[in-house]
Design an enzyme around this catalytic site. Sequence first.
Site, PDB file in Angstrom:
ATOM      1  N   ASP A 243       0.842  -1.157   0.247  1.00 11.11           N
ATOM      2  CA  ASP A 243      -0.011   0.033  -0.051  1.00 11.11           C
ATOM      3  C   ASP A 243       0.853   1.080  -0.044  1.00 11.11           C
ATOM      4  O   ASP A 243       1.350   1.518   0.965  1.00 11.11           O
ATOM      5  CB  ASP A 243      -0.819  -0.234   1.255  1.00 11.11           C
ATOM      6  CG  ASP A 243      -1.701   1.083   1.452  1.00 11.11           C
ATOM      7  OD1 ASP A 243      -2.050   1.779   0.245  1.00 11.11           O
ATOM      8  OD2 ASP A 243      -2.498   1.443   2.149  1.00 11.11           O
ATOM      9  N   LYS A 250       1.495   7.679   0.548  1.00 11.22           N
ATOM     10  CA  LYS A 250       1.908   7.724   2.196  1.00 11.22           C
ATOM     11  C   LYS A 250       3.286   8.335   2.420  1.00 11.22           C
ATOM     12  O   LYS A 250       4.184   8.072   1.333  1.00 11.22           O
ATOM     13  CB  LYS A 250       1.977   6.265   2.614  1.00 11.22           C
ATOM     14  CG  LYS A 250       0.722   5.482   2.906  1.00 11.22           C
ATOM     15  CD  LYS A 250       0.969   4.232   3.343  1.00 11.22           C
ATOM     16  CE  LYS A 250      -0.260   3.694   3.660  1.00 11.22           C
ATOM     17  NZ  LYS A 250      -1.101   4.097   4.722  1.00 11.22           N
ATOM     18  N   ASP A 320      -5.797   6.558  -0.307  1.00 10.43           N
ATOM     19  CA  ASP A 320      -5.115   5.373   0.616  1.00 10.43           C
ATOM     20  C   ASP A 320      -6.070   4.823   1.459  1.00 10.43           C
ATOM     21  O   ASP A 320      -5.847   3.962   1.940  1.00 10.43           O
ATOM     22  CB  ASP A 320      -4.262   6.540   1.524  1.00 10.43           C
ATOM     23  CG  ASP A 320      -3.183   5.489   2.425  1.00 10.43           C
ATOM     24  OD1 ASP A 320      -3.060   4.308   2.176  1.00 10.43           O
ATOM     25  OD2 ASP A 320      -2.449   6.270   3.373  1.00 10.43           O
ATOM     26  N   GLU A 322      -8.059   2.552   0.386  1.00  8.81           N
ATOM     27  CA  GLU A 322      -8.226   1.677  -0.660  1.00  8.81           C
ATOM     28  C   GLU A 322      -8.853   0.287  -0.140  1.00  8.81           C
ATOM     29  O   GLU A 322      -9.548  -0.615  -0.830  1.00  8.81           O
ATOM     30  CB  GLU A 322      -7.182   1.361  -1.508  1.00  8.81           C
ATOM     31  CG  GLU A 322      -5.807   0.282  -0.884  1.00  8.81           C
ATOM     32  CD  GLU A 322      -5.420   0.562   0.543  1.00  8.81           C
ATOM     33  OE1 GLU A 322      -5.359   1.993   0.861  1.00  8.81           O
ATOM     34  OE2 GLU A 322      -5.055  -0.413   1.165  1.00  8.81           O
ATOM     35  N   ARG A 324     -10.827  -0.614   2.024  1.00  8.13           N
ATOM     36  CA  ARG A 324     -12.485  -0.675   2.038  1.00  8.13           C
ATOM     37  C   ARG A 324     -13.013  -0.892   0.556  1.00  8.13           C
ATOM     38  O   ARG A 324     -14.126  -1.272   0.491  1.00  8.13           O
ATOM     39  CB  ARG A 324     -12.932   0.425   2.873  1.00  8.13           C
ATOM     40  CG  ARG A 324     -12.964   1.648   2.038  1.00  8.13           C
ATOM     41  CD  ARG A 324     -13.027   2.842   3.138  1.00  8.13           C
ATOM     42  NE  ARG A 324     -12.019   2.924   3.955  1.00  8.13           N
ATOM     43  CZ  ARG A 324     -12.006   4.050   4.965  1.00  8.13           C
ATOM     44  NH1 ARG A 324     -13.112   4.808   5.282  1.00  8.13           N
ATOM     45  NH2 ARG A 324     -11.008   3.678   5.903  1.00  8.13           N
TER      46      ARG A 324
HETATM   47  N1  BES Z   1      -3.248   0.089   5.293  1.00  7.01           N
HETATM   48  C1  BES Z   1      -3.883   1.240   5.730  1.00  7.01           C
HETATM   49  C2  BES Z   1      -4.189   1.116   7.242  1.00  7.01           C
HETATM   50  C3  BES Z   1      -3.025   0.863   8.264  1.00  7.01           C
HETATM   51  C4  BES Z   1      -1.923   1.816   8.508  1.00  7.01           C
HETATM   52  C5  BES Z   1      -3.148  -0.475   9.078  1.00  7.01           C
HETATM   53  C6  BES Z   1      -1.119   1.391   9.212  1.00  7.01           C
HETATM   54  C7  BES Z   1      -2.176  -0.643   9.773  1.00  7.01           C
HETATM   55  C8  BES Z   1      -1.162   0.240  10.218  1.00  7.01           C
HETATM   56  C9  BES Z   1      -5.052   1.941   4.940  1.00  7.01           C
HETATM   57  O1  BES Z   1      -5.059   1.399   3.759  1.00  7.01           O
HETATM   58  C10 BES Z   1      -5.145   3.541   5.180  1.00  7.01           C
HETATM   59  O2  BES Z   1      -4.101   3.878   4.782  1.00  7.01           O
HETATM   60  N2  BES Z   1      -6.093   4.059   5.686  1.00  7.01           N
HETATM   61  C11 BES Z   1      -6.042   5.145   5.949  1.00  7.01           C
HETATM   62  C12 BES Z   1      -7.688   5.734   5.693  1.00  7.01           C
HETATM   63  C13 BES Z   1      -7.821   6.933   5.788  1.00  7.01           C
HETATM   64  C14 BES Z   1      -7.074   7.566   4.558  1.00  7.01           C
HETATM   65  C15 BES Z   1      -9.201   7.400   5.622  1.00  7.01           C
HETATM   66  C16 BES Z   1      -5.725   5.708   7.376  1.00  7.01           C
HETATM   67  O3  BES Z   1      -6.141   4.588   8.363  1.00  7.01           O
HETATM   68  O4  BES Z   1      -4.872   6.507   7.530  1.00  7.01           O
HETATM   69 ZN    ZN Z   2      -4.368   2.641   2.393  1.00  5.96          ZN
HETATM   70 ZN    ZN Z   3      -4.188  -0.249   2.989  1.00  4.99          ZN
END
Ligand code: BES
Ligand code: ZN
Ligand code: ZN
Length: 469
Positions: A243, A250, A320, A322, A324
């Site tokens: 990711d 990120k 990011d 993604e 869901r």
């Molecule tokens: N894979 C990440 C979530 C994540 C980050 C899980 C670090 C475990 C450790 C996910 O795809 C993500 O980036 N989610 C974002 C969502 C936001 C942009 C609404 C998040 O949690 O910041």
């Molecule tokens: Zn993500």
């Molecule tokens: Zn992710």
Amino acid sequence: MSHALRFARPDEFPDTDAIPVHVISADGADAALAQLGAALRQWAVTHGFSGALGKTCLLPNEAGGVAAVLLGVGTSADRIRKRFAAGAAISDLPKGLYEVASASLEGHPQNLREEIALGYLLAGYRFDRYRKKSGREAALVALAGIDAPHFERLAQAEAMVRDLVNTPAQDMGPEELEGAARELAARYNAKISVILGDDLLAQNFPMIHAVGRASPRAPRLIDMTWGEGGPQITLVGKGVCFDTGGLNLKPGSSMGTMKKDMGGAANVLGLAQMIMDAGLKLRLRVLIPAVENAVDGSAFRPSDILTARNGMTVEINNTDAEGRLVLADALALGAEGAPDLMISMATLTGAARVAVGPDLAPFYTDDEGLAAQITAKSPDQFDPVWRMPFHAPYEAMIEPGIADLDNAPSGGMAGSITAALFLRRFTQGAARYCHFDIFAWQQSDAPARPKGGLGQGIRALYAVLSEGV
Ligand code: BES
Ligand code: ZN
Ligand code: ZN
């Protein structure tokens, strides 16, 4: 990859007497030491043995070998703070064959022997694909009064989860994740089919395609089925092999661990392995959207509006968010099969970590009975979980206006809950639904849990499913 995590078989050690390991709690240490002869008692005192959790003391015999081992198991409060320390201490003993002295287990809670068994097995895990590591040298006879094949099954499934998560994305892309699922399916005679690349569009999985299309490694949906008769259980795992965040890239500090973003997929495969290996009476389906969230000219953009498999439109406010999206299409397919229970597992949000930290696996379900069962099984599976709410008033946060849904609500409040609410929109048709927002990662070495990939929630779920749902 990983070492066989199992107990010593008698025929592997002909003519060898196992060295007894005496389990001694902190408050039982004085009495236990008093039973030793004066010289050995003094030996234990000299070495500072007090029954502290995870401390061992080797007692010598006249030939200079080991006559017996004292194993400290502290107090039950110590063991809650530091699970698996006792079993891991046995795993660290010098080369030899050991056996936990049954008499020394009397008076201890029943789950101590299970914790020792599982801790010992899991402590044998090594991730040695890229660097050879020596295996453990202490062999342990299965403890009396435990179901040894059961614990070996749990440990081997956990090892697979860890291997899959630990393998870097370069060697664990969508294709390799598919390969791992195919290997598992072949081992247990499961059926497997895969929808690949542009076929995702033809077969109406638009969001899996949109998220994965910017990678040269084609996105896909893996669909595995196994078993006849019994309730239908559908497991859906987030398989984002890396990711980057997509165009809403990120920062480097957050991207570093994102090889683990297929941790949900790894965990559902681990749970599937337990179920199939045990031959549970249920109809199992495993769905894994496997993609890489990458960046190139074809990447989906912030502000794009995607139409999901179930017809809902989704405004992309952050590429990011993604997980869901790919899960939504997979959940919609799963729900079409009207399962008795659908479970998703995903490294879905950073917010879940803020809420409960890395050790607890937060889960969501509307089914009070299921929630109670999962919570009840958790302690004896040494698998910490915490129920979170599908808080309906927050539905408004995922409804932005120009589309049905928003994938990344602004404001940053209740991020794990709003992600779970988003997923629930795609589950109509499943009789019950449960979602785990897991971390799938151990941040620093702990007993039986080296830094790296980690199974979460699957032992508790397996215990629930074993009793019939
Ligand atoms: N894979 C990440 C979530 C994540 C980050 C899980 C670090 C475990 C450790 C996910 O795809 C993500 O980036 N989610 C974002 C969502 C936001 C942009 C609404 C998040 O949690 O910041
Ligand atoms: Zn993500
Ligand atoms: Zn992710």
